[in-house]
Design a protein around this motif. Structure first.
Motif, PDB file in Angstrom:
ATOM      1  N   VAL A 128       5.006  -0.071   5.482  1.00 15.17           N
ATOM      2  CA  VAL A 128       5.246  -1.516   5.410  1.00 15.17           C
ATOM      3  C   VAL A 128       3.897  -2.221   5.260  1.00 15.17           C
ATOM      4  N   PRO A 129       3.703  -2.978   4.173  1.00 17.93           N
ATOM      5  CA  PRO A 129       2.413  -3.619   3.912  1.00 17.93           C
ATOM      6  C   PRO A 129       2.093  -4.704   4.936  1.00 17.93           C
ATOM      7  N   PRO A 130       0.824  -5.002   5.135  1.00 18.61           N
ATOM      8  CA  PRO A 130       0.430  -6.063   6.072  1.00 18.61           C
ATOM      9  C   PRO A 130       0.836  -7.442   5.564  1.00 18.61           C
ATOM     10  N   LYS A 131       1.279  -8.281   6.487  1.00 16.36           N
ATOM     11  CA  LYS A 131       1.680  -9.653   6.179  1.00 16.36           C
ATOM     12  C   LYS A 131       2.688  -9.689   5.033  1.00 16.36           C
ATOM     13  N   SER A 132       3.581  -8.719   5.022  1.00 16.67           N
ATOM     14  CA  SER A 132       4.554  -8.612   3.934  1.00 16.67           C
ATOM     15  C   SER A 132       5.799  -7.887   4.462  1.00 16.67           C
ATOM     16  N   SER A 133       6.656  -7.462   3.550  1.00 22.37           N
ATOM     17  CA  SER A 133       7.894  -6.807   3.955  1.00 22.37           C
ATOM     18  C   SER A 133       8.237  -5.674   2.991  1.00 22.37           C
ATOM     19  N   LEU A 134       9.171  -4.847   3.403  1.00 20.71           N
ATOM     20  CA  LEU A 134       9.617  -3.706   2.603  1.00 20.71           C
ATOM     21  C   LEU A 134      11.134  -3.623   2.683  1.00 20.71           C
ATOM     22  N   LYS A 135      11.769  -3.463   1.538  1.00 18.63           N
ATOM     23  CA  LYS A 135      13.235  -3.351   1.503  1.00 18.63           C
ATOM     24  C   LYS A 135      13.644  -1.885   1.484  1.00 18.63           C
ATOM     25  N   ILE A 136      14.621  -1.543   2.316  1.00 21.16           N
ATOM     26  CA  ILE A 136      15.186  -0.198   2.365  1.00 21.16           C
ATOM     27  C   ILE A 136      16.624  -0.298   1.864  1.00 21.16           C
ATOM     28  N   ASP A 137      16.858   0.210   0.674  1.00 21.90           N
ATOM     29  CA  ASP A 137      18.194   0.129   0.073  1.00 21.90           C
ATOM     30  C   ASP A 137      19.114   1.221   0.620  1.00 21.90           C
ATOM     31  N   ASN A 138      20.412   0.960   0.524  1.00 24.03           N
ATOM     32  CA  ASN A 138      21.445   1.925   0.950  1.00 24.03           C
ATOM     33  C   ASN A 138      21.248   2.386   2.388  1.00 24.03           C
ATOM     34  N   ALA A 139      20.888   1.445   3.246  1.00 24.56           N
ATOM     35  CA  ALA A 139      20.702   1.769   4.661  1.00 24.56           C
ATOM     36  C   ALA A 139      22.056   2.000   5.326  1.00 24.56           C
ATOM     37  N   PRO A 140      22.139   2.939   6.275  1.00 24.84           N
ATOM     38  CA  PRO A 140      23.399   3.191   6.982  1.00 24.84           C
ATOM     39  C   PRO A 140      23.893   1.934   7.699  1.00 24.84           C
ATOM     40  N   VAL A 141      25.175   1.875   7.918  1.00 23.81           N
ATOM     41  CA  VAL A 141      25.774   0.742   8.628  1.00 23.81           C
ATOM     42  C   VAL A 141      25.308   0.759  10.077  1.00 23.81           C
ATOM     43  N   GLY A 142      24.994  -0.416  10.606  1.00 21.68           N
ATOM     44  CA  GLY A 142      24.603  -0.507  12.004  1.00 21.68           C
ATOM     45  C   GLY A 142      23.454  -1.468  12.195  1.00 21.68           C
ATOM     46  N   ASN A 143      23.313  -1.965  13.408  1.00 24.23           N
ATOM     47  CA  ASN A 143      22.277  -2.949  13.705  1.00 24.23           C
ATOM     48  C   ASN A 143      21.288  -2.491  14.774  1.00 24.23           C
ATOM     49  N   ASN A 144      21.420  -1.251  15.237  1.00 21.85           N
ATOM     50  CA  ASN A 144      20.491  -0.719  16.231  1.00 21.85           C
ATOM     51  C   ASN A 144      19.520   0.240  15.553  1.00 21.85           C
ATOM     52  N   ILE A 145      18.248  -0.108  15.617  1.00 19.97           N
ATOM     53  CA  ILE A 145      17.226   0.634  14.889  1.00 19.97           C
ATOM     54  C   ILE A 145      16.203   1.224  15.860  1.00 19.97           C
ATOM     55  N   THR A 146      15.812   2.469  15.625  1.00 16.10           N
ATOM     56  CA  THR A 146      14.702   3.074  16.348  1.00 16.10           C
ATOM     57  C   THR A 146      13.725   3.627  15.314  1.00 16.10           C
ATOM     58  N   TRP A 147      12.450   3.629  15.662  1.00 18.64           N
ATOM     59  CA  TRP A 147      11.447   4.167  14.748  1.00 18.64           C
ATOM     60  C   TRP A 147      10.177   4.519  15.512  1.00 18.64           C
ATOM     61  N   GLN A 148       9.357   5.326  14.851  1.00 20.11           N
ATOM     62  CA  GLN A 148       8.012   5.622  15.312  1.00 20.11           C
ATOM     63  C   GLN A 148       7.059   5.326  14.158  1.00 20.11           C
ATOM     64  N   ALA A 149       5.771   5.356  14.430  1.00 18.11           N
ATOM     65  CA  ALA A 149       4.783   5.139  13.381  1.00 18.11           C
ATOM     66  C   ALA A 149       3.741   6.251  13.445  1.00 18.11           C
ATOM     67  N   ILE A 150       3.042   6.438  12.336  1.00 14.66           N
ATOM     68  CA  ILE A 150       1.960   7.419  12.270  1.00 14.66           C
ATOM     69  C   ILE A 150       0.653   6.685  12.532  1.00 14.66           C
ATOM     70  N   ASN A 151      -0.110   7.153  13.515  1.00  5.52           N
ATOM     71  CA  ASN A 151      -1.344   6.448  13.878  1.00  5.52           C
ATOM     72  C   ASN A 151      -2.530   6.888  13.012  1.00  5.52           C
ATOM     73  N   ASP A 152      -3.710   6.365  13.318  1.00  2.63           N
ATOM     74  CA  ASP A 152      -4.903   6.649  12.528  1.00  2.63           C
ATOM     75  C   ASP A 152      -5.240   8.136  12.466  1.00  2.63           C
ATOM     76  N   PHE A 153      -4.790   8.894  13.464  1.00  2.00           N
ATOM     77  CA  PHE A 153      -5.160  10.303  13.561  1.00  2.00           C
ATOM     78  C   PHE A 153      -4.063  11.239  13.058  1.00  2.00           C
TER      79      PHE A 153
END
Length: 224
Positions: free
Chosen positions: A188-213
């Motif tokens: 996801v770019p800084p100060k911007s947004s990203l669209k994810i098409d064909n996302a599964p139905v539902g409103n509860n989202i979990t995620w992790q991120a990859i850090n600098d290392f």
């Protein structure tokens, strides 16, 4: 030789070639170029016992026609069996944005030695990792570490939009919607947004991120 035999031989040659090229490795999954340093570096290693590789390195951009503001040295070098070396990255322009990160790609192409065997295929393997330019003013460890927690999400039909209000790139992984894990990772770019098409139905989202290392952050949960 029948078609099946030719196909089997071709597959065997392909496997051997890829296995041989796997003897080259790089020391990181991403390089962070801080704006207050003269250069950054990436370690490379020939993990083989006998093969010599020729390594070509360069920085590229996904934006067509963009002049890349980085050079690598040495751009071409030989690496002996078991030897370590380093690719150095130097900034050549001061035109980069200073209020947010910029992203490029650092390429290291490993060219194997010519095969003496007849009817063999040679493959050069290009390792492509992110090169993230981080302005000196944004070198705040706490803000960097917590950037992924600030993502917000909206939905329009089957399209999920991830918005990033921070000046840092956020590489999401292990994204799950109502228990359905998405196969892809998303940057996801800084100060911007990203669209994810064909996302599964539902409103509860979990995620992790990859850090600098290259490691994973703690899991975050959100509701739309």
């Amino acid at each position: 030789m029948n078609k099946l035999s030719k196909l089997s031989l071709g597959m065997a040659i392909l496997c051997v070639s890829i296995s041989a090229s796997a003897g080259f490795s790089v020391g990181a999954t991403r390089v962070i170029y801080n704006g207050n340093v003269k250069e950054a570096s990436l370690s490379v290693k020939n993990t083989e016992d006998s093969n010599v590789y020729l390594i070509r390195s360069w920085v590229s951009s996904d934006k067509k026609g963009e002049k890349v503001p980085f050079i690598t040295t040495p751009p071409l070098f030989r690496i002996e069996p078991g030897q370590d070396n380093a690719v150095r990255i130097t900034q050549t322009s001061s035109s980069l944005a200073q209020d947010k990160e910029s992203v490029y790609w650092l390429n290291t192409l490993a060219i194997p030695p010519a095969s003496k065997e007849k009817n063999s295929l040679q493959f050069s393997i290009n390792t492509r990792i992110k090169l993230i330019y981080r302005p000196a003013a944004l070198n705040n460890k706490d803000a960097i570490a917590k950037a992924y927690e600030h993502l917000t999400f909206t939905r329009s039909g089957s399209t999920l939009t991830a918005s990033n209000p921070t000046p840092y790139y956020v590489s999401m992984t292990k994204v799950s919607i109502n228990g359905h894990e998405l196969k892809d990772g998303y940057m996801v770019p800084p100060k911007s947004s990203l669209k994810i098409d064909n996302a599964p139905v539902g409103n509860n989202i979990t995620w992790q991120a990859i850090n600098d290392f290259g490691g994973l952050t703690e899991k975050v949960k959100a509701s739309i």
